[in-house]
Write a protein that holds these residues in place. Structure first.
Motif: not given
Length: 171
Positions: A24, A28, A31-32
């Motif tokens: 995290q 973003k 992270q995905k």
């Protein structure tokens, strides 16, 4: 049950949560990709993070082999040091473990009067942070030394090509 026994009993769950917290800390989109793909060949960095946090968690419980701890730390630090992180962000994963432990145990341990066990374990986390800083600094030093050596080689090569340096071989 004492605190470290409880940590050992929940090691898989807690190391996975720690890995999630580390993931995290990335943008973003990253992270995905790293969080979704579990295959080590399609996602070597995400798999390395999960594996290293699991190893480190086990080493924290055992706390006997500094070389193994350093090797697991080195894996995570190498990954994070080549990312777009500041030095403090690169080693912040250590403090994410502290956050996780406090989120999971602080209230119940405070209520039961066993908070001192958590604080003793947090001292290990603090030692892990100091080891991380040393490993990070040593790695950066190596990178800078390699860059200086490369500049020296390039400069020497240019001077040789310009005829400003003559190679003298002795026989």
């Amino acid at each position: 049950m004492n605190f470290e026994n409880e940590l050992a009993a929940r090691r898989a769950e807690l190391s996975e949560k720690w890995a999630d917290l580390v993931l995290q800390s990335y943008p973003k989109e990253t992270q995905k990709i790293w969080g979704r793909q579990k295959d080590r060949f399609q996602n070597p960095v995400g798999a390395a993070i999960v594996e290293a946090t699991r190893e480190l968690f086990d080493h924290m419980l055992d706390w006997k082999d500094a070389e193994k701890i350093a090797a697991s730390l080195d894996t995570l630090i190498r990954i994070r040091s080549v990312q777009d992180f500041s030095p403090s962000q690169a080693i912040s994963f250590v403090f994410l473990l502290k956050k996780l432990l406090r989120d999971e145990f602080f209230k119940t341990m405070q209520a039961s009067g066993t908070l001192d066990e958590l604080l003793r374990f947090e001292a290990k986390v603090d030692n892990l942070a100091m080891m991380s800083f040393d490993i990070y600094a040593k790695g950066r030093e190596t990178i800078y030394r390699l860059r200086v050596d490369e500049v020296k080689r390039a400069q020497s090569s240019l001077l040789r090509k310009a005829g400003m340096i003559v190679d003298v071989t002795t026989e």
